[in-house]
Motif scaffolding. Sequence first.
Motif, short mmCIF file in Angstrom:
data_model
loop_
_atom_site.label_atom_id
_atom_site.label_comp_id
_atom_site.label_asym_id
_atom_site.label_seq_id
_atom_site.Cartn_x
_atom_site.Cartn_y
_atom_site.Cartn_z
N SER A 171 -4.88 -7.11 3.82
CA SER A 171 -3.77 -6.14 4.48
C SER A 171 -3.61 -6.30 5.88
CB SER A 171 -4.01 -4.78 3.95
OG SER A 171 -3.96 -4.55 2.60
N THR A 231 -1.49 5.30 3.28
CA THR A 231 -2.47 4.38 3.76
C THR A 231 -2.01 3.87 5.14
OG1 THR A 231 -3.44 3.86 1.56
CG2 THR A 231 -3.53 2.45 3.47
N TYR A 254 -8.63 4.85 8.45
CA TYR A 254 -8.77 3.81 7.72
C TYR A 254 -8.66 2.44 8.28
CZ TYR A 254 -8.48 0.62 3.56
OH TYR A 254 -8.79 -0.16 2.73
N SER A 255 -9.72 1.57 8.12
CA SER A 255 -9.46 0.12 8.55
C SER A 255 -9.24 -0.85 7.25
CB SER A 255 -10.87 -0.56 8.92
OG SER A 255 -11.12 0.13 10.10
N PRO A 256 -7.91 -1.46 7.26
CA PRO A 256 -7.43 -2.19 6.24
C PRO A 256 -8.25 -3.17 5.81
CG PRO A 256 -6.05 -2.45 8.19
CD PRO A 256 -7.07 -1.48 8.52
N SER A 257 -8.01 -3.89 4.67
CA SER A 257 -9.00 -5.23 4.14
C SER A 257 -8.22 -6.18 5.19
CB SER A 257 -8.62 -5.40 2.39
OG SER A 257 -7.25 -5.53 2.48
N VAL A 294 1.04 -1.09 -0.03
CA VAL A 294 0.13 0.02 -0.07
C VAL A 294 0.75 1.16 0.02
CG1 VAL A 294 -1.88 -1.19 1.27
CG2 VAL A 294 -0.28 0.16 2.61
N THR A 295 0.09 2.43 -0.14
CA THR A 295 1.07 3.63 -0.07
C THR A 295 1.35 4.07 1.67
OG1 THR A 295 -0.63 5.00 0.10
CG2 THR A 295 0.09 4.54 -2.02
N ALA A 310 -2.89 6.46 7.72
CA ALA A 310 -4.25 6.60 7.77
C ALA A 310 -4.76 5.30 8.82
CB ALA A 310 -5.18 6.40 6.56
#
Lengths: 140, 75
Positions: B51, B36, B45-48, B32-33, B39
Amino acid sequence: MSFHEKSAWIMGLLLSLTGYWYLSRVWAMSEAMGETAPPVIGLIAFATVMLVAGAVISHIIIAVSNPEEAEAEEDERDKQVLRQAGNVSGYVLGFGIFAGLWQYYFLRDGNLLFHICVGSLIASQVAEYALTIFYYRRGV
Amino acid sequence: MAKRPPISNRVKQLRETHDGMSQAALAKEIGVTRQTVIAIEQGRYSPSLESAFRIARVFGVGLEDVFSWDDPQDS
């Protein structure tokens, strides 16, 4: 700030300025004529060329300032942000087109329908850029 | 915008205990970046699931050692 967020800031600003310029010209022409001005292709073409030129130049500048970031593919968060912003902006476009159609049904003003459609396109794109920035900053 | 789920994480602490791994290095490891990773650490942000597992594997720990559900009613 990610490349996509920088891009959204620039495109949102450019499109707001170009859209304001275009619509204010249409408004001024309509006031001078005393009725809704017809679409002027030259005006639209000029606004489009200015927008594209501004977008290309500004994206070259932000890509050169951070080439690694510019070349990176969209990750899962980018995709989610862009998808969600695009989804909401679709409602803005739909609402505008719907308003334009009802206007045509009642007033039969084809020129106004054209301008409402163009205005809706601009508004939906500006909304998409604004929401992209919002979701990047506040989370999705 | 949907209400944020009551998920917290220890990504920042785990990075620091792994030789001060940088956000950029972790981002590269999990694909990811860096923004991210920032975040995720800030809870924006909740990662997948994929991830999340990748993050846990980078640190050699279980998923629940990285992420936790903080709502006492649902525990």
